[in-house]
Scaffold this active site. Structure first.
Site, PDB file in Angstrom:
ATOM      1  N   CYS A  38      58.424  51.828  26.751  1.00  0.00           N
ATOM      2  CA  CYS A  38      57.226  51.202  26.197  1.00  0.00           C
ATOM      3  C   CYS A  38      57.203  49.730  26.574  1.00  0.00           C
ATOM      4  CB  CYS A  38      57.172  51.351  24.678  1.00  0.00           C
ATOM      5  SG  CYS A  38      58.459  50.420  23.828  1.00  0.00           S
ATOM      6  N   CYS A  41      60.030  47.477  25.294  1.00  0.00           N
ATOM      7  CA  CYS A  41      61.262  47.506  26.087  1.00  0.00           C
ATOM      8  C   CYS A  41      61.196  46.443  27.185  1.00  0.00           C
ATOM      9  CB  CYS A  41      61.469  48.882  26.722  1.00  0.00           C
ATOM     10  SG  CYS A  41      61.670  50.247  25.565  1.00  0.00           S
ATOM     11  N   ASP A 456      34.880  28.545  57.411  1.00  0.00           N
ATOM     12  CA  ASP A 456      35.208  27.939  58.700  1.00  0.00           C
ATOM     13  C   ASP A 456      34.388  28.649  59.778  1.00  0.00           C
ATOM     14  OD1 ASP A 456      36.800  26.518  60.716  1.00  0.00           O
ATOM     15  OD2 ASP A 456      37.652  28.502  61.103  1.00  0.00           O
TER      16      ASP A 456
END
Length: 768
Positions: A38, A41, A456
Site C-alpha cells: 500500500c 508502505c 526557433d
C-alpha cells in the site's frame, strides 16, 4: 537488443527534478522494492531512507521502485540493508546487458493473486449467500460457513496479515494493519459467538442487515471472508492494471534485437547483442532489426523507424548515414559500425527518460503521501473512538464492534498512493509510443500555465536542411571564385548554412582547397585564410567588423536575396594589399516543414500565442512566419540573446514554452517555463528540455501539451475521488450506516477506479 537497464549509479538530478541537495557529486541508483502492499508502505520506506545522511529518496508504490540520489561516500549495499530491516525486499538493478533469458522465472504476482482469488471466491460465495438469504439457512449452516470462511481469511489474506505483522514488529501501521485487524476481529468475534455465545445453536438464523446492528449471537463470517476476497480482487485488478500501465515502456524495451551478425576476420559470427562492442561492424539484412546505434559503412536500404519515432515513412540510408538501434531495415543489406551500446543507445536513453518520469511525484501527490503517513494511526484511533461511543450510548457490543470494524476497513489510503503513479505510468508510456518524452510530473504542472510558445526557426519550423539558392556577385567578380573561397572556408564549420555553401561548392567545383586560421563567430559567420587570401563569410555585422561596409552594390545584393525569401551570406576577401573588399552575396534557403502550419494552427486553437525567434534577417523571418501563421517575429537575435528574449517575455507576464533543437537553443530552453527539445537536434538542447520530441514533426508540440495536460487532469481527478471517498465513507462507517462487507467492497473499488481512470490515457490520440 535486450531491455536496457540504467547503470547502478549515474550522475543525475535529484528525485524531485530540482537536483539533490545531498552533494554536488551525487549519484543515483534505482532499487527494486518487493513486499509493498500500500501507499503507507512506500511512505514508510521513503521516510527511513531520507533519514540517512547524504541520501534523498523517492519511493513509488505503483512501479515498486525507489529512486535514491546519494553522495559518493554512501554505501549502496547499505541502502538495500536499510530497506530489508524494515521488512521489505530490495535489490539493485542488473548491469546493462546481463542475459536473463535462461534464468528461471518466478510466477507473476498477478497470477498468484488470481489463483488465490478464484479459490477464495469459490469458498466465500456460499458464506455470503447463506448469511444474506435467511430462507436458505439450513440447520447448522453457520458451522459450514465457519469452515469455509476461516481458510479464506487465513490463507487468502496471508499477504495482508504477513505485512501487518512485519510492520507491527517494526512499530509501524499501514493499510494492511487496518484490513488485518478488521478481518481477524470479525473472524474472532464469529468464533467466539459460535463456541461461547448463542450463534452455535442448531436452528440459529441470521437476518440480513446492511448496517451495524445485531444481537449477541450475530456472526460476521461473511464480513471476514467477503472483505478478504474484495481486497484480493482489488489487488488483482490493481496488479493487472499496473502491468498494463507499464506495457508501453516494456513494448519499447522489447523493440531491440536479441542477437546480431558481427563481421570479424572476414566472416560473420552471430552473437548475443550484449557482446556487441563500440567499433564492431555488424550486418543488417532486409527485415532485420538494427542492433544498436551506429553509422552505415556499406549498402543502401530503407529504414523503418516508426516504432521508435512514430514516423510512418521509411528513410533511405547509405554509407555515412546514422541509424538507431531498434529500427528495421525494410529493404537492402547494410553493414553498420556500432557507435553506442548498452545504456548509451538512443533506445536505452529513451527508456531511462520514461522510467525517471514515472518515478516522480506531483505536488498534490506529495501532499497525499504526507496524509497517508499519518492516516492509519488516526483511523485506528477513530475506530477505537467509534467502539467506545457506541458502547457508551448503549447500542450493544455487537453493533459497536460492527461499526468499528467498518471504520477500519473503509479507510484504506491505497487509492491515494496510486493516484499519481498510475496516471504517470500510462501517460508517459503513451507519450513514448508517440515520440513524446516527459521528464516528470513537475513538467505536467508547467504545461497548464503556458500561454506563449516561442519557436526557433531553423531546424524547428523549417527543416534545417539549407541549400544554396543562388550566387550574386559584384561587378568584376567571378562566381566560381567566390563560391570556391566561400565554400573552402565554410567547409571547416558544421553550421547548416556553412554545410549548404560547402556542399554546393564541392558539387559544382570538385575538391576544395584547405582553409587555415579558421575562426567561427556564433551567429555571425566565419573568418580564415584561403589560397593566401584573408576571407570573411557571414552576416553584414561581421563584414562591417572587418572593415567591409554593407552599402552600395553590396547592400543592393543583400536586399535582392532577402526579397526572394532567402538568407543573405556576404563574402569578402583581401587583395595583395591585405584590405578586405566585398565580392558578393550567397543566397541560402531553408524549406519550411510541411507540417509546421498545421502545428501552429493547432497551438492557436489551444489559445496559445506563438512567437518566431531567429537570428535571421527580419525579412526572411517574416516570410517564414507568414507562411505558417505565427503571430510575432523576433529576428536578428544572436544565440546568447535567445535566453534574454525569453526572459523579456516572462517579465512582460507571459508563461513561456520554448521549442528548439540546437546547441544555441539550450540556454533559452533552460530559461523558459517549459522547454521542448526536438530530438533530432543536439544533445545539449535535449538535456536542457523538459519535454523531448523524438522526431522533427512540429505537430508533436501541441500533442505533447495536450497529453501532458490530460495526464495532469487525470492525476487531479484521481486524487479528488480518493480524498472524497475517504471523507464521505468514514462518517458513514462511524455512524453504523455501513456493513463491514460493503465497506470492504467500496475500499477495493476505490483503488480499481483510480487505476481504471488512469488507463483511459492509453486511448489518447495525436492530432495527426
Amino acid at each position: 537488443m535486450s531491455a536496457p537497464s540504467a547503470p547502478a549509479a549515474t550522475s543525475s538530478p535529484g528525485a524531485d527534478g530540482r537536483g539533490s541537495t545531498a552533494s554536488p557529486a551525487a549519484a543515483r541508483v534505482e532499487l527494486a522494492i518487493t513486499g509493498m502492499t500500500c501507499a503507507s508502505c512506500a511512505a514508510r520506506i521513503e521516510r527511513r531512507l531520507n533519514k540517512l545522511d547524504g541520501v534523498t529518496a523517492e519511493v513509488n508504490y505503483a512501479t515498486g521502485t525507489a529512486s535514491v540520489t546519494h553522495e559518493d561516500a554512501v554505501d549502496v549495499d547499505g541502502l538495500v540493508t536499510t530497506v530489508e530491516h524494515l521488512g521489505y525486499g530490495a535489490s539493485l538493478p542488473a548491469p546493462p546487458g546481463t542475459p536473463r533469458d535462461d534464468e528461471p522465472r518466478s510466477p507473476d504476482h498477478a497470477d498468484l493473486l488470481r489463483t488465490r482469488l478464484l479459490v477464495s471466491v469459490a469458498m466465500t460465495l456460499p458464506v455470503v449467500v447463506l448469511a444474506m438469504v435467511p430462507a436458505w439457512q439450513f440447520a447448522n449452516w453457520q458451522w459450514l460457513s465457519a469452515i469455509l470462511a476461516a481458510p479464506v481469511v487465513v490463507w487468502g489474506g496471508q499477504d495482508v496479515h504477513r505485512a501487518a505483522w512485519t510492520n507491527l514488529r517494526h512499530g509501524a501501521a499501514t493499510m494492511d494493519t487496518l484490513v488485518s485487524l478488521g478481518t481477524l476481529a470479525a473472524l474472532g468475534w464469529s468464533f467466539y459467538a459460535l463456541f461461547l455465545g448463542e450463534a452455535g445453536m442448531t436452528g440459529m438464523t441470521h437476518p440480513l442487515s446492511l448496517t451495524a446492528d445485531g444481537g449477541p449471537g450475530a456472526l460476521y463470517l461473511e464480513v471476514a471472508a467477503g472483505v478478504t476476497t474484495f481486497v484480493l480482487a482489488g489487488r488483482w485488478f490493481e496488479a493487472r492494471a499496473k502491468r498494463s500501465a507499464g506495457d508501453a515502456l516494456r513494448a519499447l524495451l522489447d523493440l531491440g534485437a536479441k542477437d546480431v551478425a558481427v563481421r570479424r576476420d572476414g566472416r560473420e559470427e552471430r552473437v548475443p547483442v550484449e557482446r556487441l562492442a563500440v567499433g564492431d561492424e555488424f550486418v543488417v539484412r532486409p527485415g532485420e532489426t538494427v542492433a544498436t546505434d551506429g553509422v552505415v559503412i556499406e549498402g543502401h536500404a530503407a529504414v523503418d523507424a516508426s516504432a521508435m519515432t512514430g514516423e510512418s515513412v521509411p528513410v533511405e540510408v547509405g554509407p555515412g548515414d546514422a541509424v538507431s538501434g531498434a529500427t528495421i531495415a525494410v529493404g537492402g543489406r547494410l553493414v553498420v559500425r556500432a557507435g553506442a551500446v548498452g545504456a548509451e543507445t538512443k533506445l536505452a536513453r529513451i527508456a531511462r527518460r520514461v522510467a525517471e518520469a514515472q518515478n516522480g511525484k506531483a505536488a498534490a501527490q506529495r501532499l497525499a503521501d504526507r496524509v497517508s503517513a499519518v492516516f492509519v494511526p488516526v483511523v485506528i484511533a477513530l475506530a477505537l473512538g467509534t467502539l467506545a461511543v457506541w458502547l457508551l450510548v448503549g447500542a450493544g457490543a455487537s453493533a459497536a464492534f460492527t461499526a468499528a470494524v467498518a471504520v477500519l476497513i473503509i479507510a484504506c489510503p491505497c487509492a491515494l498512493g496510486l493516484a499519481t503513479p498510475t496516471a504517470l505510468m500510462v501517460g508517459t508510456g503513451r507519450g513514448a509510443q508517440l515520440g513524446i518524452l516527459l521528464r516528470g510530473p513537475e513538467v505536467l504542472e508547467s504545461t497548464r500555465r503556458v500561454d506563449t510558445v516561442v519557436l526557433d526557426k531553423t531546424g524547428t519550423v523549417t527543416s534545417g536542411e539549407m541549400s544554396l539558392a543562388g550566387v550574386v556577385t559584384l561587378p568584376g567578380v567571378d562566381a566560381d571564385e567566390l563560391l570556391l573561397r566561400a565554400g573552402a572556408l565554410e567547409d571547416a564549420s558544421a553550421h547548416p548554412v556553412a554545410r549548404a555553401v560547402a556542399d554546393a561548392a564541392r558539387g559544382r567545383l570538385g575538391d576544395l582547397p584547405a582553409a587555415v586560421d579558421v575562426a567561427s563567430r556564433d551567429g555571425l559567420g566565419v573568418t580564415g585564410t584561403v589560397a593566401d587570401r584573408a576571407v570573411v563569410v557571414g552576416r553584414g555585422r561581421l563584414l562591417e567588423e572587418r572593415g567591409v561596409p554593407v552599402e552600395g552594390a553590396l547592400a543592393d545584393a543583400v536586399a535582392e536575396v532577402e526579397r526572394g525569401g532567402s538568407t543573405p551570406v556576404g563574402v569578402a576577401w583581401a587583395d595583395e594589399d591585405g584590405v578586405p573588399r566585398a565580392r558578393g552575396v550567397l543566397a541560402v534557403a531553408d524549406t519550411v516543414r510541411p507540417t509546421s502550419a498545421e502545428a501552429v494552427a493547432a497551438l492557436h486553437r489551444m489559445g496559445l500565442r506563438t512567437v518566431l525567434l531567429t537570428g535571421d534577417h527580419e525579412t526572411v523571418a517574416r516570410a517564414v512566419a507568414d507562411e505558417v501563421g505565427i503571430d510575432t517575429v523576433v529576428a536578428g537575435v544572436l544565440p546568447e540573446q535567445k535566453a534574454d528574449e525569453v526572459a523579456r517575455l516572462q517579465d512582460a507576464g507571459a508563461v513561456v514554452a520554448m521549442v528548439g533543437d540546437g546547441v544555441n537553443d539550450a540556454a533559452a530552453l533552460a530559461r523558459a517555463d517549459l522547454g521542448l527539445a526536438i530530438g533530432t537536434g543536439s544533445d545539449a538542447a535535449i538535456e536542457a528540455g523538459d519535454l523531448t520530441l523524438v522526431r522533427g514533426d512540429l505537430r508533436l508540440v501541441p500533442d505533447a501539451l495536450r497529453l501532458a495536460r490530460r495526464t495532469l487532469r487525470t492525476i487531479g481527478g484521481n486524487l479528488f475521488w480518493a480524498f472524497a471517498y475517504n471523507v464521505a465513507a468514514l462518517p458513514l462507517a462511524a455512524l453504523g450506516l455501513l456493513n463491514p462487507m460493503i465497506a470492504g467492497a467500496a475500499m477495493a473499488f476505490s483503488s480499481v477506479f483510480v487505476v481504471g481512470n488512469s488507463l483511459r490515457l492509453r486511448r489518447f490520440r495525436p492530432s495527426a
